[in-house]
Design a protein around this motif. Structure first.
Motif, short mmCIF file in Angstrom:
data_model
loop_
_atom_site.label_atom_id
_atom_site.label_comp_id
_atom_site.label_asym_id
_atom_site.label_seq_id
_atom_site.Cartn_x
_atom_site.Cartn_y
_atom_site.Cartn_z
N ARG A 131 0.89 -1.17 0.00
CA ARG A 131 0.00 0.00 0.00
C ARG A 131 0.92 1.21 0.00
O ARG A 131 1.78 1.34 0.87
N TYR A 132 0.76 2.08 -0.99
CA TYR A 132 1.68 3.21 -1.11
C TYR A 132 1.02 4.42 -1.75
O TYR A 132 -0.05 4.33 -2.35
N SER A 133 1.70 5.56 -1.62
CA SER A 133 1.32 6.80 -2.30
C SER A 133 2.44 7.13 -3.29
O SER A 133 3.61 6.98 -2.98
N HIS A 134 2.04 7.57 -4.46
CA HIS A 134 2.99 7.87 -5.54
C HIS A 134 3.03 9.37 -5.76
O HIS A 134 2.02 9.99 -6.05
N PHE A 135 4.24 9.93 -5.65
CA PHE A 135 4.46 11.36 -5.83
C PHE A 135 5.32 11.58 -7.07
O PHE A 135 6.19 10.76 -7.38
N VAL A 136 5.09 12.69 -7.76
CA VAL A 136 5.87 13.01 -8.96
C VAL A 136 6.23 14.50 -8.95
O VAL A 136 5.62 15.30 -8.25
N LYS A 137 7.22 14.81 -9.77
CA LYS A 137 7.57 16.20 -10.09
C LYS A 137 7.45 16.32 -11.60
O LYS A 137 8.02 15.51 -12.35
N THR A 138 6.70 17.31 -12.05
CA THR A 138 6.43 17.46 -13.48
C THR A 138 7.54 18.22 -14.19
O THR A 138 8.31 18.95 -13.56
N VAL A 139 7.58 18.04 -15.50
CA VAL A 139 8.53 18.77 -16.33
C VAL A 139 8.27 20.27 -16.21
O VAL A 139 9.21 21.07 -16.12
N GLU A 140 7.00 20.65 -16.15
CA GLU A 140 6.63 22.06 -16.08
C GLU A 140 6.99 22.70 -14.74
O GLU A 140 7.26 23.89 -14.68
N ASN A 141 6.97 21.92 -13.67
CA ASN A 141 7.23 22.46 -12.34
C ASN A 141 8.08 21.46 -11.53
O ASN A 141 7.59 20.81 -10.62
N PRO A 142 9.37 21.35 -11.86
CA PRO A 142 10.22 20.32 -11.24
C PRO A 142 10.55 20.55 -9.77
O PRO A 142 11.08 19.66 -9.12
N ARG A 143 10.20 21.70 -9.24
CA ARG A 143 10.51 21.98 -7.83
C ARG A 143 9.39 21.55 -6.88
O ARG A 143 9.60 21.43 -5.69
N GLU A 144 8.20 21.34 -7.43
CA GLU A 144 7.05 21.01 -6.59
C GLU A 144 6.69 19.52 -6.71
O GLU A 144 6.44 19.02 -7.79
N GLU A 145 6.64 18.85 -5.55
CA GLU A 145 6.23 17.45 -5.51
C GLU A 145 4.71 17.39 -5.44
O GLU A 145 4.09 18.09 -4.66
#
Length: 120
Positions: A79-93
Motif C-alpha cells: 500500500r503506497y502513495s505515488h508522488f511526482v515532479k512534473t517537467v513544467e514544475n520540477p521543484r514542486e512534488e
C-alpha cells in the motif's frame, strides 16, 4: 535476493519513468491488471514499458512512499502513495495517486501485478 527486497528495490528505482530501469524487473510474461478510478486496464510487458516511456516525458521525478508491505510465499502486498515532479514544475512534488498492489514473483522477476488506484 528476497522477494520483498526485489519489490523494495523496484519502488526505490526510477522504473516508473525510465524504461531501462523497469525492463530488468519485469518477467517476459508480465501482466498488469489495474483497477483505476477510470476503469479496468490489462497491460502486458510491452504496454507497461510503453507507459513508463510516456510517463518519463511528463515527469522528471517519481517517488513512492510505502505505508504497508506484507509477504506470503511468492506474493507481496504493498500500500503506497505515488508522488511526482512534473517537467513544467520540477521543484514542486505532487501526489499522483494512492495504490494497493499485490505482486506475484516468478524466477526472481515481477510476473503479475494486481493493482487498484485512486487519484488524489
Amino acid at each position: 535476493m528476497t522477494i520483498k527486497k526485489l519489490i523494495l528495490d523496484f519502488y526505490k528505482s526510477d522504473a516508473f519513468i525510465n524504461v531501462s530501469e523497469m525492463e530488468p524487473f519485469l518477467h517476459s510474461d508480465f501482466i498488469l491488471e489495474w483497477y483505476s478510478s477510470k476503469g479496468f486496464l490489462k497491460l502486458d510487458r510491452q504496454e507497461v514499458l510503453d507507459l513508463a516511456q510516456e510517463l518519463g516525458k511528463s515527469y522528471v521525478r517519481s517517488k513512492v512512499r510505502i505505508h504497508s508491505i506484507l509477504q506470503e510465499k511468492n506474493q507481496v502486498a504493498v500500500r503506497y502513495s505515488h508522488f511526482v515532479k512534473t517537467v513544467e514544475n520540477p521543484r514542486e512534488e505532487m501526489l499522483l495517486a494512492h495504490f494497493f498492489v499485490i505482486w506475484e514473483v516468478q524466477d526472481d522477476k515481477l510476473h503479475r501485478c494486481f493493482q487498484m488506484s485512486q487519484v488524489s
